[in-house]
Design a protein around this motif. Structure first.
Motif, PDB file in Angstrom:
ATOM      1  N   ILE A 114       0.838  -1.214   0.000  1.00 50.52           N
ATOM      2  CA  ILE A 114       0.000   0.000   0.000  1.00 50.52           C
ATOM      3  C   ILE A 114       0.870   1.261   0.000  1.00 50.52           C
ATOM      4  O   ILE A 114       0.645   2.189  -0.794  1.00 50.52           O
ATOM      5  CB  ILE A 114      -0.936  -0.006   1.225  1.00 50.52           C
ATOM      6  CG1 ILE A 114      -1.987  -1.110   1.073  1.00 50.52           C
ATOM      7  CG2 ILE A 114      -1.601   1.355   1.396  1.00 50.52           C
ATOM      8  CD1 ILE A 114      -2.824  -1.335   2.309  1.00 50.52           C
ATOM      9  N   PHE A 115       1.870   1.296   0.869  1.00 51.72           N
ATOM     10  CA  PHE A 115       2.714   2.499   0.953  1.00 51.72           C
ATOM     11  C   PHE A 115       3.538   2.687  -0.317  1.00 51.72           C
ATOM     12  O   PHE A 115       3.747   3.818  -0.765  1.00 51.72           O
ATOM     13  CB  PHE A 115       3.633   2.420   2.176  1.00 51.72           C
ATOM     14  CG  PHE A 115       2.930   2.704   3.473  1.00 51.72           C
ATOM     15  CD1 PHE A 115       2.432   3.976   3.736  1.00 51.72           C
ATOM     16  CD2 PHE A 115       2.748   1.713   4.416  1.00 51.72           C
ATOM     17  CE1 PHE A 115       1.773   4.245   4.930  1.00 51.72           C
ATOM     18  CE2 PHE A 115       2.089   1.963   5.616  1.00 51.72           C
ATOM     19  CZ  PHE A 115       1.599   3.239   5.871  1.00 51.72           C
ATOM     20  N   ARG A 116       3.958   1.565  -0.919  1.00 49.97           N
ATOM     21  CA  ARG A 116       4.729   1.696  -2.161  1.00 49.97           C
ATOM     22  C   ARG A 116       3.842   2.206  -3.295  1.00 49.97           C
ATOM     23  O   ARG A 116       4.231   3.110  -4.038  1.00 49.97           O
ATOM     24  CB  ARG A 116       5.358   0.345  -2.543  1.00 49.97           C
ATOM     25  CG  ARG A 116       6.670   0.087  -1.813  1.00 49.97           C
ATOM     26  CD  ARG A 116       7.436  -1.070  -2.426  1.00 49.97           C
ATOM     27  NE  ARG A 116       7.709  -0.879  -3.853  1.00 49.97           N
ATOM     28  CZ  ARG A 116       8.635  -0.058  -4.338  1.00 49.97           C
ATOM     29  NH1 ARG A 116       9.357   0.687  -3.523  1.00 49.97           N
ATOM     30  NH2 ARG A 116       8.834   0.036  -5.637  1.00 49.97           N
ATOM     31  N   GLU A 117       2.688   1.626  -3.435  1.00 52.15           N
ATOM     32  CA  GLU A 117       1.806   2.040  -4.531  1.00 52.15           C
ATOM     33  C   GLU A 117       1.383   3.497  -4.376  1.00 52.15           C
ATOM     34  O   GLU A 117       1.287   4.226  -5.364  1.00 52.15           O
ATOM     35  CB  GLU A 117       0.574   1.135  -4.581  1.00 52.15           C
ATOM     36  CG  GLU A 117       0.845  -0.259  -5.132  1.00 52.15           C
ATOM     37  CD  GLU A 117      -0.434  -1.067  -5.255  1.00 52.15           C
ATOM     38  OE1 GLU A 117      -1.501  -0.567  -4.841  1.00 52.15           O
ATOM     39  OE2 GLU A 117      -0.368  -2.204  -5.776  1.00 52.15           O
ATOM     40  N   ARG A 118       1.144   3.923  -3.147  1.00 47.11           N
ATOM     41  CA  ARG A 118       0.609   5.273  -2.924  1.00 47.11           C
ATOM     42  C   ARG A 118       1.697   6.352  -2.900  1.00 47.11           C
ATOM     43  O   ARG A 118       1.482   7.452  -3.434  1.00 47.11           O
ATOM     44  CB  ARG A 118      -0.147   5.325  -1.594  1.00 47.11           C
ATOM     45  CG  ARG A 118      -1.506   4.655  -1.645  1.00 47.11           C
ATOM     46  CD  ARG A 118      -2.213   4.806  -0.318  1.00 47.11           C
ATOM     47  NE  ARG A 118      -3.634   4.514  -0.462  1.00 47.11           N
ATOM     48  CZ  ARG A 118      -4.600   5.247   0.078  1.00 47.11           C
ATOM     49  NH1 ARG A 118      -4.315   6.298   0.794  1.00 47.11           N
ATOM     50  NH2 ARG A 118      -5.865   4.909  -0.093  1.00 47.11           N
ATOM     51  N   TYR A 119       2.838   6.053  -2.245  1.00 45.75           N
ATOM     52  CA  TYR A 119       3.786   7.137  -1.956  1.00 45.75           C
ATOM     53  C   TYR A 119       5.216   6.884  -2.426  1.00 45.75           C
ATOM     54  O   TYR A 119       5.955   7.836  -2.660  1.00 45.75           O
ATOM     55  CB  TYR A 119       3.816   7.414  -0.442  1.00 45.75           C
ATOM     56  CG  TYR A 119       2.450   7.573   0.175  1.00 45.75           C
ATOM     57  CD1 TYR A 119       1.675   8.709  -0.080  1.00 45.75           C
ATOM     58  CD2 TYR A 119       1.923   6.591   1.004  1.00 45.75           C
ATOM     59  CE1 TYR A 119       0.419   8.859   0.473  1.00 45.75           C
ATOM     60  CE2 TYR A 119       0.662   6.731   1.573  1.00 45.75           C
ATOM     61  CZ  TYR A 119      -0.085   7.858   1.304  1.00 45.75           C
ATOM     62  OH  TYR A 119      -1.327   7.998   1.858  1.00 45.75           O
ATOM     63  N   PHE A 120       5.635   5.630  -2.544  1.00 42.04           N
ATOM     64  CA  PHE A 120       7.048   5.367  -2.796  1.00 42.04           C
ATOM     65  C   PHE A 120       7.266   4.390  -3.951  1.00 42.04           C
ATOM     66  O   PHE A 120       8.155   3.544  -3.917  1.00 42.04           O
ATOM     67  CB  PHE A 120       7.715   4.808  -1.513  1.00 42.04           C
ATOM     68  CG  PHE A 120       7.565   5.710  -0.327  1.00 42.04           C
ATOM     69  CD1 PHE A 120       8.315   6.868  -0.215  1.00 42.04           C
ATOM     70  CD2 PHE A 120       6.639   5.413   0.668  1.00 42.04           C
ATOM     71  CE1 PHE A 120       8.170   7.714   0.876  1.00 42.04           C
ATOM     72  CE2 PHE A 120       6.479   6.245   1.761  1.00 42.04           C
ATOM     73  CZ  PHE A 120       7.250   7.403   1.870  1.00 42.04           C
ATOM     74  N   LYS A 271      -9.286  -5.096   5.552  1.00 43.66           N
ATOM     75  CA  LYS A 271      -9.263  -3.667   5.817  1.00 43.66           C
ATOM     76  C   LYS A 271      -9.008  -2.921   4.519  1.00 43.66           C
ATOM     77  O   LYS A 271      -8.296  -3.387   3.646  1.00 43.66           O
ATOM     78  CB  LYS A 271      -8.170  -3.320   6.820  1.00 43.66           C
ATOM     79  CG  LYS A 271      -8.344  -3.954   8.190  1.00 43.66           C
ATOM     80  CD  LYS A 271      -7.210  -3.523   9.104  1.00 43.66           C
ATOM     81  CE  LYS A 271      -7.361  -4.134  10.484  1.00 43.66           C
ATOM     82  NZ  LYS A 271      -6.254  -3.751  11.382  1.00 43.66           N
ATOM     83  N   GLY A 272      -9.582  -1.738   4.420  1.00 39.72           N
ATOM     84  CA  GLY A 272      -9.289  -0.898   3.278  1.00 39.72           C
ATOM     85  C   GLY A 272      -7.902  -0.291   3.422  1.00 39.72           C
ATOM     86  O   GLY A 272      -7.310  -0.273   4.496  1.00 39.72           O
ATOM     87  N   ASP A 273      -7.396   0.214   2.304  1.00 41.45           N
ATOM     88  CA  ASP A 273      -6.078   0.823   2.316  1.00 41.45           C
ATOM     89  C   ASP A 273      -5.988   1.985   3.309  1.00 41.45           C
ATOM     90  O   ASP A 273      -4.969   2.155   3.990  1.00 41.45           O
ATOM     91  CB  ASP A 273      -5.712   1.310   0.913  1.00 41.45           C
ATOM     92  CG  ASP A 273      -5.451   0.144  -0.037  1.00 41.45           C
ATOM     93  OD1 ASP A 273      -5.537  -1.007   0.421  1.00 41.45           O
ATOM     94  OD2 ASP A 273      -5.157   0.397  -1.221  1.00 41.45           O
TER      95      ASP A 273
END
Length: 409
Positions: A114-120, A271-273
């Protein structure tokens, strides 16, 4: 009077013999300046990398006062940028980086995704540069004091019936002093390349360098001269970082981490992202608060404000057992006796302390905090100045921070 005049050139020659070498001030300053490094593949655009704060394994106070975790990360970011890498510094706390790194440490593949797809999504490598060794391996001390020779000359001339001349000559010779100290340090650095997908180690190497730390001083009559070369710890760390970046410049521009084998597949999550992101924001916030509480705890313990009625309660169970056994020893001075002994000095004791606290390691409900103290103590008119360090290892026990180990030095 003629005797004194004739002896002065001899004394000056004696003083000159103590000076084995002279280094000009500009030479000393230039020796500590790190030369700019020319990277072979600088023309090639490097990948986007995250630089973690470095770790310092050495407990040597002289080194740790000059080099900090953030110093290492700052030096690394400068050199990587100079080698044409794109750099994200963890110490600058970009949004959600702490949460992303926490997910990597915990091995939470879904959160990492999730963090990679969204921010990094553009981050290709995570780098760390750690000092794993910093210690003196040899030392030489040389000194000359003219007091003994001056006394002998004064006595000899007194027996010869020239007491006044002897006293004057002896005083001149006694004023000659020379001191020279030098030591060789070995500093070792390990750099690691970590996968941005899983946090696993992809590559590592260990590098070493040597540093000479020296000082010398001479005095004659009212003239004192001193020179020192002792501020090079940060310079040697920067040189080691340059060597590390040179290897990265060679190895990880033309052949980057193969994402095909380690790329995470998207998983369906209950859980949702947004909930996952919020969960890690809460975890990081809690961790920062726990670290702040640990710092306050050590500061209060150091100042004698924690559990004065029963100091054992500040220790974890295993440490308390050892201390309780030690206190049964009849040869150990009791606390009230120590208080009485120190009370006798109260009227003649003056002291000031300057404490500095630093988090050197932080884990899951564990941390290490180093306290350094610059002190000035006056006892019965005698002045003493210096510094020392203490490293406290803490762990959570029943929701409270406890001290598990104390290391001096």
């Amino acid at each position: 009077m003629k005797s004194v005049v004739m002896l002065i050139p001899v004394v000056l020659l004696l003083f000159a013999c103590q000076v084995e070498k002279h280094v000009e001030q500009d030479s000393l300053s230039k020796s500590n300046v790190v030369q700019k490094f020319s990277y072979k593949n600088k023309s090639i655009q490097g990948p986007l990398v995250v630089v973690l704060p470095g770790k310092i394994s050495s407990n040597d106070l002289a080194f740790s006062m000059k080099v900090s975790n953030n110093n290492i990360a700052d030096f690394a970011a400068i050199e990587l940028s100079d080698a044409n890498f794109q750099v994200v510094e963890a110490s600058s706390h970009p949004a959600y980086l702490d949460e992303y790194l926490l997910a990597l440490r915990q091995g939470d593949e879904n959160a990492v995704r999730i963090f990679r797809e969204r921010y990094f999504s553009q981050v290709k490598m995570i780098l760390s540069f750690d000092v794993v060794k910093a210690e003196p391996v040899s030392g030489v001390n040389k000194s000359f004091n003219g007091v003994a020779i001056g006394s002998l000359v004064s006595m000899a001339m007194a027996f010869a019936g020239k007491a006044d001349v002897g006293r004057a000559t002896g005083a001149i010779i006694s004023s000659v002093n020379s001191n020279e100290n030098s030591s060789v340090w070995v500093v070792g650095m390990r750099y690691k390349v970590l996968s941005p997908h899983s946090g696993t180690q992809v590559s590592t190497n260990y590098l070493e360098d040597k540093l000479e730390v020296s000082s010398q001083s001479q005095s004659f009559l009212c003239i004192t001269k001193g020179e020192a070369k002792r501020d090079g710890f940060d310079s040697i760390v920067e040189r080691l970082i340059q060597k590390s970046v040179e290897e990265l410049d060679t190895s990880f521009k033309t052949s980057q981490i193969d994402e095909a084998d380690i790329k995470l597949k998207r998983k369906e999550s209950v859980k949702g992202d947004e909930k996952v992101v919020d969960e890690y924001v809460g975890k990081v916030k809690k961790k920062k608060q726990e670290t702040a509480d640990a710092l306050v705890f050590v500061e209060r313990y150091k100042n004698g404000q924690v559990s004065l009625s029963d100091p054992l309660v500040v220790y974890c169970a295993s440490t308390r057992a050892l201390l309780e056994e030690a206190m049964k020893n009849p040869q150990m001075p009791r606390l009230d006796e120590l208080e009485k002994q120190s009370a006798k000095l109260t009227g003649d004791l003056r002291e000031t302390h300057s404490y500095k606290y630093q988090i050197v390691e932080s884990g899951v409900e564990t941390c290490k905090i180093r306290c350094t103290d610059r002190y000035t103590i006056t006892v019965m008119g005698s002045l003493s100045q210096g510094y020392y360090s203490v490293t406290y290892s803490l762990a959570k026990e029943n929701g409270e921070w406890k001290i598990c180990d104390i290391v001096f030095g």
